[in-house]
Design a protein around this motif. Structure first.
Motif, PDB file in Angstrom:
ATOM      1  N   TYR A   1      53.639  38.392  38.790  1.00  0.00           N
ATOM      2  CA  TYR A   1      52.280  38.014  39.141  1.00  0.00           C
ATOM      3  C   TYR A   1      52.175  36.539  39.471  1.00  0.00           C
ATOM      4  CZ  TYR A   1      51.089  36.401  34.303  1.00  0.00           C
ATOM      5  OH  TYR A   1      51.028  35.754  33.092  1.00  0.00           O
ATOM      6  N   VAL A   2      51.160  36.239  40.270  1.00  0.00           N
ATOM      7  CA  VAL A   2      50.850  34.871  40.675  1.00  0.00           C
ATOM      8  C   VAL A   2      49.417  34.580  40.248  1.00  0.00           C
ATOM      9  CG1 VAL A   2      50.554  33.293  42.625  1.00  0.00           C
ATOM     10  CG2 VAL A   2      52.376  34.990  42.675  1.00  0.00           C
ATOM     11  N   LEU A   3      49.217  33.418  39.644  1.00  0.00           N
ATOM     12  CA  LEU A   3      47.871  32.951  39.315  1.00  0.00           C
ATOM     13  C   LEU A   3      47.554  31.761  40.211  1.00  0.00           C
ATOM     14  CD1 LEU A   3      47.916  32.990  35.392  1.00  0.00           C
ATOM     15  CD2 LEU A   3      46.984  34.728  36.927  1.00  0.00           C
ATOM     16  N   PHE A   4      46.490  31.888  40.997  1.00  0.00           N
ATOM     17  CA  PHE A   4      46.011  30.776  41.809  1.00  0.00           C
ATOM     18  C   PHE A   4      44.927  30.067  40.995  1.00  0.00           C
ATOM     19  CE2 PHE A   4      47.701  33.776  44.878  1.00  0.00           C
ATOM     20  CZ  PHE A   4      48.470  32.946  45.685  1.00  0.00           C
ATOM     21  N   LEU A   5      45.219  28.855  40.557  1.00  0.00           N
ATOM     22  CA  LEU A   5      44.296  28.055  39.745  1.00  0.00           C
ATOM     23  C   LEU A   5      43.525  27.161  40.700  1.00  0.00           C
ATOM     24  CD1 LEU A   5      47.037  27.159  37.144  1.00  0.00           C
ATOM     25  CD2 LEU A   5      45.379  28.997  36.953  1.00  0.00           C
ATOM     26  N   MET A   6      42.252  27.460  40.879  1.00  0.00           N
ATOM     27  CA  MET A   6      41.503  26.854  41.973  1.00  0.00           C
ATOM     28  C   MET A   6      40.980  25.451  41.689  1.00  0.00           C
ATOM     29  SD  MET A   6      42.202  29.177  44.009  1.00  0.00           S
ATOM     30  CE  MET A   6      41.407  28.476  45.440  1.00  0.00           C
ATOM     31  N   SER A   7      40.955  25.011  40.437  1.00  0.00           N
ATOM     32  CA  SER A   7      40.495  23.647  40.152  1.00  0.00           C
ATOM     33  C   SER A   7      41.418  22.982  39.136  1.00  0.00           C
ATOM     34  CB  SER A   7      39.055  23.653  39.628  1.00  0.00           C
ATOM     35  OG  SER A   7      39.012  24.131  38.304  1.00  0.00           O
ATOM     36  N   SER A   8      41.326  21.671  39.046  1.00  0.00           N
ATOM     37  CA  SER A   8      42.191  20.931  38.123  1.00  0.00           C
ATOM     38  C   SER A   8      41.887  21.272  36.668  1.00  0.00           C
ATOM     39  CB  SER A   8      42.046  19.427  38.360  1.00  0.00           C
ATOM     40  OG  SER A   8      40.696  19.049  38.241  1.00  0.00           O
ATOM     41  N   SER A   9      40.662  21.720  36.362  1.00  0.00           N
ATOM     42  CA  SER A   9      40.344  22.088  34.978  1.00  0.00           C
ATOM     43  C   SER A   9      41.135  23.327  34.550  1.00  0.00           C
ATOM     44  CB  SER A   9      38.839  22.316  34.790  1.00  0.00           C
ATOM     45  OG  SER A   9      38.394  23.400  35.569  1.00  0.00           O
ATOM     46  N   GLU A  10      41.334  24.279  35.474  1.00  0.00           N
ATOM     47  CA  GLU A  10      42.148  25.445  35.141  1.00  0.00           C
ATOM     48  C   GLU A  10      43.611  25.041  34.937  1.00  0.00           C
ATOM     49  OE1 GLU A  10      39.882  26.132  37.852  1.00  0.00           O
ATOM     50  OE2 GLU A  10      38.583  27.458  36.709  1.00  0.00           O
ATOM     51  N   VAL A  11      44.091  24.113  35.736  1.00  0.00           N
ATOM     52  CA  VAL A  11      45.472  23.641  35.581  1.00  0.00           C
ATOM     53  C   VAL A  11      45.647  22.963  34.221  1.00  0.00           C
ATOM     54  CG1 VAL A  11      47.235  22.069  36.484  1.00  0.00           C
ATOM     55  CG2 VAL A  11      45.842  23.407  38.067  1.00  0.00           C
ATOM     56  N   SER A  12      44.666  22.163  33.817  1.00  0.00           N
ATOM     57  CA  SER A  12      44.785  21.453  32.538  1.00  0.00           C
ATOM     58  C   SER A  12      44.744  22.398  31.349  1.00  0.00           C
ATOM     59  CB  SER A  12      43.691  20.388  32.411  1.00  0.00           C
ATOM     60  OG  SER A  12      42.422  20.986  32.311  1.00  0.00           O
ATOM     61  N   GLN A  13      44.148  23.573  31.484  1.00  0.00           N
ATOM     62  CA  GLN A  13      44.118  24.543  30.389  1.00  0.00           C
ATOM     63  C   GLN A  13      45.505  25.057  30.035  1.00  0.00           C
ATOM     64  OE1 GLN A  13      41.450  27.789  31.091  1.00  0.00           O
ATOM     65  NE2 GLN A  13      39.721  26.453  31.535  1.00  0.00           N
ATOM     66  N   LEU A  14      46.423  25.007  30.982  1.00  0.00           N
ATOM     67  CA  LEU A  14      47.771  25.525  30.748  1.00  0.00           C
ATOM     68  C   LEU A  14      48.489  24.825  29.604  1.00  0.00           C
ATOM     69  CD1 LEU A  14      49.245  25.962  34.321  1.00  0.00           C
ATOM     70  CD2 LEU A  14      48.775  27.746  32.658  1.00  0.00           C
ATOM     71  N   ASN A  15      48.220  23.565  29.421  1.00  0.00           N
ATOM     72  CA  ASN A  15      49.008  22.778  28.477  1.00  0.00           C
ATOM     73  C   ASN A  15      48.305  22.531  27.149  1.00  0.00           C
ATOM     74  OD1 ASN A  15      51.187  22.584  30.274  1.00  0.00           O
ATOM     75  ND2 ASN A  15      50.067  21.037  31.413  1.00  0.00           N
ATOM     76  N   ARG A  16      47.390  23.409  26.789  1.00  0.00           N
ATOM     77  CA  ARG A  16      46.796  23.321  25.463  1.00  0.00           C
ATOM     78  C   ARG A  16      47.881  23.544  24.424  1.00  0.00           C
ATOM     79  NH1 ARG A  16      41.178  26.673  26.173  1.00  0.00           N
ATOM     80  NH2 ARG A  16      40.132  25.087  27.408  1.00  0.00           N
ATOM     81  N   ALA A  17      47.710  22.974  23.243  1.00  0.00           N
ATOM     82  CA  ALA A  17      48.749  23.003  22.217  1.00  0.00           C
ATOM     83  C   ALA A  17      49.216  24.415  21.875  1.00  0.00           C
ATOM     84  CB  ALA A  17      48.241  22.304  20.957  1.00  0.00           C
ATOM     85  N   ALA A  18      48.298  25.360  21.757  1.00  0.00           N
ATOM     86  CA  ALA A  18      48.670  26.714  21.339  1.00  0.00           C
ATOM     87  C   ALA A  18      48.939  27.638  22.516  1.00  0.00           C
ATOM     88  CB  ALA A  18      47.568  27.299  20.467  1.00  0.00           C
ATOM     89  N   GLY A  19      48.877  27.132  23.727  1.00  0.00           N
ATOM     90  CA  GLY A  19      49.078  27.977  24.899  1.00  0.00           C
ATOM     91  C   GLY A  19      47.750  28.481  25.445  1.00  0.00           C
ATOM     92  N   TRP A  20      47.827  29.087  26.599  1.00  0.00           N
ATOM     93  CA  TRP A  20      46.627  29.553  27.309  1.00  0.00           C
ATOM     94  C   TRP A  20      46.601  31.066  27.302  1.00  0.00           C
ATOM     95  CZ3 TRP A  20      46.162  30.636  33.058  1.00  0.00           C
ATOM     96  CH2 TRP A  20      44.828  30.817  33.423  1.00  0.00           C
ATOM     97  N   GLU A  21      45.535  31.644  26.783  1.00  0.00           N
ATOM     98  CA  GLU A  21      45.376  33.095  26.763  1.00  0.00           C
ATOM     99  C   GLU A  21      44.687  33.517  28.048  1.00  0.00           C
ATOM    100  OE1 GLU A  21      43.996  34.842  23.139  1.00  0.00           O
ATOM    101  OE2 GLU A  21      44.938  33.256  21.957  1.00  0.00           O
ATOM    102  N   VAL A  22      45.451  34.139  28.923  1.00  0.00           N
ATOM    103  CA  VAL A  22      44.978  34.460  30.270  1.00  0.00           C
ATOM    104  C   VAL A  22      43.770  35.383  30.244  1.00  0.00           C
ATOM    105  CG1 VAL A  22      45.619  35.397  32.511  1.00  0.00           C
ATOM    106  CG2 VAL A  22      47.315  34.220  31.134  1.00  0.00           C
ATOM    107  N   GLY A  23      43.830  36.449  29.465  1.00  0.00           N
ATOM    108  CA  GLY A  23      42.759  37.435  29.446  1.00  0.00           C
ATOM    109  C   GLY A  23      41.437  36.911  28.936  1.00  0.00           C
ATOM    110  N   SER A  24      41.452  35.763  28.263  1.00  0.00           N
ATOM    111  CA  SER A  24      40.205  35.210  27.723  1.00  0.00           C
ATOM    112  C   SER A  24      39.500  34.303  28.728  1.00  0.00           C
ATOM    113  CB  SER A  24      40.495  34.424  26.440  1.00  0.00           C
ATOM    114  OG  SER A  24      41.273  33.280  26.739  1.00  0.00           O
ATOM    115  N   SER A  25      40.116  34.059  29.878  1.00  0.00           N
ATOM    116  CA  SER A  25      39.510  33.189  30.883  1.00  0.00           C
ATOM    117  C   SER A  25      38.344  33.907  31.556  1.00  0.00           C
ATOM    118  CB  SER A  25      40.552  32.806  31.938  1.00  0.00           C
ATOM    119  OG  SER A  25      39.943  32.062  32.968  1.00  0.00           O
ATOM    120  N   PRO A  26      37.113  33.355  31.446  1.00  0.00           N
ATOM    121  CA  PRO A  26      35.962  34.040  32.050  1.00  0.00           C
ATOM    122  C   PRO A  26      36.005  34.059  33.568  1.00  0.00           C
ATOM    123  CG  PRO A  26      35.314  31.894  31.194  1.00  0.00           C
ATOM    124  CD  PRO A  26      36.747  32.116  30.786  1.00  0.00           C
ATOM    125  N   GLY A  27      36.774  33.152  34.163  1.00  0.00           N
ATOM    126  CA  GLY A  27      36.833  33.083  35.618  1.00  0.00           C
ATOM    127  C   GLY A  27      38.002  33.831  36.228  1.00  0.00           C
TER     128      GLY A  27
END
Length: 196
Positions: A121-147
């Motif tokens: 799969y490919v995730l197109f992250l359309m804004s810099s805020s989505e890109v910054s979510q990737l590097n949260r300390a505990a990781g990014w839970e994809v299914g919880s993203s409202p967008g």
């Protein structure tokens, strides 16, 4: 003495299993995975998978031109019998096409499921805020993203640069195997530092 596990204990165990398995899937497995991963292999496979997607779907190429980041997981394996697990490595490409980091996707699930499936799969992250979510300390839970929007043929034709200025668009490709359906719920993305 009755050794039968009471029904409420079985239900509680069934409900807690995915969370427990999800946590187990990250720290020790992430370190071991990163130590054995190859940057060149991950990048090469990810670029080839992205180009293949672009050649088959012009809508994906349009999203790629506008995206702040493109996260590509070319090879994911999912398997399970009641309890399921999935994992794969990928790379984040920046707006300029350069590699910005390496990531692991992993997840656990519980429910009516059996078999093995391979996909990417490919995730197109359309804004810099989505890109910054990737590097949260505990990781990014994809299914919880409202967008998060999972793109299929019906949606692909309606996406334009005006409608795709924010959020995350997911394209799933090369699905093979016996498991039916696919969900991002319970999927976590964590940054890794490949050892070679």
């Amino acid at each position: 003495m009755n050794t039968t596990i009471p029904l409420f204990c079985r239900v509680a165990l069934a409900l807690a299993a995915p969370a427990f398995l999800t946590q187990c899937a990250y720290e020790p497995v992430t370190r071991a995975n990163a130590a054995n991963a190859s940057r060149a292999d991950i990048s090469g496979d990810a670029r080839a998978a992205l180009e293949d997607l672009y050649s088959r779907d012009p809508g994906a190429r349009k999203l790629g031109r506008s995206a702040a980041g493109i996260l590509v997981f070319p090879h994911i394996t999912k398997g399970g019998l009641m309890v399921g697990a999935e994992a794969g490595n990928g790379v984040l490409f920046g707006r300029d096409g350069a590699t910005k980091g390496y990531y692991q996707t992993a997840g656990a699930s519980y429910g009516l499921q059996a078999g093995v499936q391979k996909y990417g799969y490919v995730l197109f992250l359309m804004s810099s805020s989505e890109v910054s979510q990737l590097n949260r300390a505990a990781g990014w839970e994809v299914g919880s993203s409202p967008g998060l929007v999972v793109v299929d043929r019906g949606i692909a034709g309606t996406i334009t640069s005006r409608t795709a200025d924010r959020g995350v668009y997911a394209y799933v490709f090369n699905q093979k195997g016996l498991m039916a359906g696919l969900s991002f719920k319970g999927t976590k993305i964590t940054r890794i530092q490949p050892g070679r």
